[in-house]
Write an enzyme that holds these catalytic residues in place. Structure first.
Site, short mmCIF file in Angstrom:
data_model
loop_
_atom_site.label_atom_id
_atom_site.label_comp_id
_atom_site.label_asym_id
_atom_site.label_seq_id
_atom_site.Cartn_x
_atom_site.Cartn_y
_atom_site.Cartn_z
N GLY A 113 0.59 -1.27 0.11
CA GLY A 113 -0.05 0.15 -0.10
C GLY A 113 1.00 1.30 -0.03
O GLY A 113 0.28 2.19 0.32
N ALA A 171 -0.89 4.20 -2.12
CA ALA A 171 -2.16 4.60 -1.48
C ALA A 171 -1.82 5.32 -0.40
O ALA A 171 -2.51 6.39 -0.18
CB ALA A 171 -2.93 3.37 -0.92
N GLU A 174 5.73 4.25 -12.50
CA GLU A 174 5.10 2.81 -12.04
C GLU A 174 3.73 2.85 -12.84
O GLU A 174 3.35 2.03 -13.94
CB GLU A 174 5.24 2.15 -10.92
N ARG A 183 16.35 -2.24 0.31
CA ARG A 183 16.81 -2.92 -0.78
C ARG A 183 17.90 -2.16 -1.65
O ARG A 183 17.89 -1.03 -1.80
CB ARG A 183 15.79 -3.20 -1.84
N GLU A 184 19.05 -2.76 -1.80
CA GLU A 184 20.10 -2.54 -2.72
C GLU A 184 21.02 -1.53 -1.96
O GLU A 184 22.22 -1.28 -2.76
CB GLU A 184 19.41 -1.96 -4.17
N ARG A 236 -7.13 5.84 -8.04
CA ARG A 236 -6.89 5.49 -6.65
C ARG A 236 -7.21 6.61 -6.13
O ARG A 236 -7.75 6.73 -4.58
CB ARG A 236 -5.39 4.95 -6.60
N LYS A 287 13.65 5.41 11.21
CA LYS A 287 14.51 6.40 11.63
C LYS A 287 13.80 7.59 11.67
O LYS A 287 12.83 7.65 10.53
CB LYS A 287 15.80 6.44 10.42
N ARG A 330 15.31 11.66 12.40
CA ARG A 330 16.15 12.54 13.03
C ARG A 330 15.63 13.51 13.88
O ARG A 330 16.27 14.47 14.50
CB ARG A 330 16.85 13.26 11.72
#
Length: 499
Positions: A221, A224, A246, A387-388, A255, A437, A439
């Protein structure tokens, strides 16, 4: 004079008299040295070779903390082998003799910098044009180079930007605290709307210059969630730029309508309305929502340079106050020749720099790795699941995870939550927003409700969000008009014959 300008038969942009004033002021006044070095970072900014040499000597002395005056600069020029080419002590004395005050040094430095930027723009534009005529040139690499060169020139705009004094910062903080304290019952925002009341209470809103990462597994989601943020800002007249890498404009529009009304997404994209009366309801919402300052780009250009340009245009053209990018892993960076991790690191750094440059919050959606799926117990994401690249965690001011237990067929147990959250579970909350996280404060978790058939998150404390019914507006029948009334009586000629 630079050759590229001679070839074109034009004088390059320059203001030699102002350059002389800047160098002369630096020779006579220490405060001018500090002001000038905050704005001008390299000798090449000066057009006149003699001024380049003197600035080089001053910069060399300043780096090691030596005093700067006529004698020390003269000695440094001799040490660097530049004295004769500069004009010797006579040139230094001539410059210092022209200056009576350091009052306008900063202004003069910015004029010198502007002329340098103009020369650089002409230079790299000429090179780009020449390469564009070359049949062997890769046009996409050329556009990437153009953007990189352009960014290098634009970076000088922020050079020497005034640093806020500590007293001014204290006063700004006091104003923020006053705003937050004024009415504790009403949520006060010091940033832009997050889209949800509970998140506003916790953060005070997303603040300017922040890079916010919203991360989750596919289908959790994310889109959304940020569309709700966009809509709530649009409702109060805050412009939002949405870069969709996308989804298409049509998908996002459907939406957005589902999120801002009580229509189901299935009605809008698959089945249509069960009752014709719903069309009047849709028309009502259409008239209302068409005023929203929401600007969506779904062109699909994924390179970070293209994205940066789009957002800058949206800021300049529509004065947007928040930018949303969906999503980070679909982006590329042609300037990085390395592995994917290095590319993502470069992208996250540029997004953070963009937020600071434009002074707006930038929200980027991010995918999580499959490591979440392989964990045997809790599926709650962690920072290591980003990711990555670990650079995303480093560059972001806020990292939020979306977690819906039902996504993994896990039942929610009220006892898993502390007493402050249990009433929300009872009210229907079924999803977690995890601040992994932050700050601006401590990490925290809050709860929202996910409504699957409408593909939206709602705040269980907001009555408008929790409404399920579709308002039906009265459908007024169109008046019946006879053909005679519609077209008028047939005209007759003077002799009584119909035309």
């Amino acid at each position: 004079m630079d050759k590229q300008f001679i070839d074109k038969g034009k004088l390059p942009p320059a203001c030699v008299e102002i350059e002389d004033a800047v160098i002369g002021s630096m020779l006579c006044f220490q405060n001018s040295v500090d002001e000038a070095l905050m704005i001008i970072s390299k000798p090449e900014v000066f057009y006149k070779d003699s001024n380049k040499n003197v600035f080089t000597a001053i910069q060399s002395l300043h780096k090691v903390g030596n005093p700067i005056d006529l004698m020390t600069v003269s000695a440094e020029l001799r040490k660097l082998g530049l004295s004769e080419a500069t004009g010797g002590d006579w040139y230094l004395m001539e410059l210092s003799g022209k200056i009576a005050s350091s009052a306008h040094t900063e202004y003069h430095c910015r004029l010198v910098l502007q002329k340098y930027m103009a020369r650089q723009t002409i230079l790299f534009s000429s090179q780009i044009i020449a390469l564009a005529y070359d049949e062997t040139t890769d046009i996409f690499e050329l556009m990437g180079r153009w953007q990189k060169e352009f960014d290098n020139v634009v970076d000088y705009i922020s050079t020497g930007r005034d640093t806020m004094s500590f007293p001014a910062a204290l006063q700004n903080l006091k104003q923020e605290v006053e705003l937050l304290t004024a009415n504790k019952e009403e949520v006060k925002l010091v940033g832009v709307h997050t889209g949800f009341r509970r998140l506003n209470k916790y953060t005070g809103g997303y603040r300017n210059q922040e890079l916010i990462i919203i991360a989750a597994r596919p289908g959790m989601g994310k889109t959304a969630y940020v569309l709700k943020c966009a809509i709530e800002n649009c409702k109060i007249g805050v412009g939002v730029g949405f870069i969709s890498l996308e989804m298409s404009m049509q998908q996002l529009t459907a939406r957005a309508v589902a999120i801002d009304t009580n229509f189901h997404l299935k009605q809008l994209l698959k089945t249509g309305f069960e009752h014709k009366e719903y069309f009047s309801t849709y028309t009502h919402h259409q008239e209302r929502m068409k005023e929203y300052p929401l600007y969506i780009d779904d062109s699909g250009k994924t390179d970070i340079s293209d994205v940066v340009i789009k957002i800058k245009i949206l800021v300049r053209k529509y004065d947007i106050k928040i930018a949303i990018i969906d999503y980070l892993q679909l982006m590329t960076d042609r300037t990085v020749k390395g592995n994917r991790e290095a590319e993502i690191s470069s992208i996250s750094r540029r997004l953070k720099a963009l937020a600071k440059e434009l002074d707006i919050p930038v929200i980027a959606l991010s995918q999580l790795s499959r490591a979440v799926e392989t964990r045997g117990s809790s599926k709650r994401p962690m920072l290591s699941d980003l990711r990555e690249s670990g650079a995303i965690e480093q560059d972001a001011d806020i990292v939020q995870f979306l977690y819906r237990p039902e996504y993994y067929k896990i039942d929610i147990d009220v006892d898993d939550y502390d007493t402050s959250m249990q009433p929300l579970i009872s009210a229907g909350a079924n999803s977690e927003v995890i601040f992994a996280k932050y700050r601006g404060g401590s990490t925290n978790t809050t709860l929202l409700k996910w409504i699957g058939d409408k593909t939206k998150f709602v705040d269980v404390e907001c009555e408008d969000d929790m409404r399920e019914d579709v308002d039906v507006y009265e459908v007024k029948a169109l008046p019946c008009v006879s053909p005679a009334d519609a077209f008028g009586e047939p005209e007759k000629s003077n002799n009584g014959i119909d035309f």
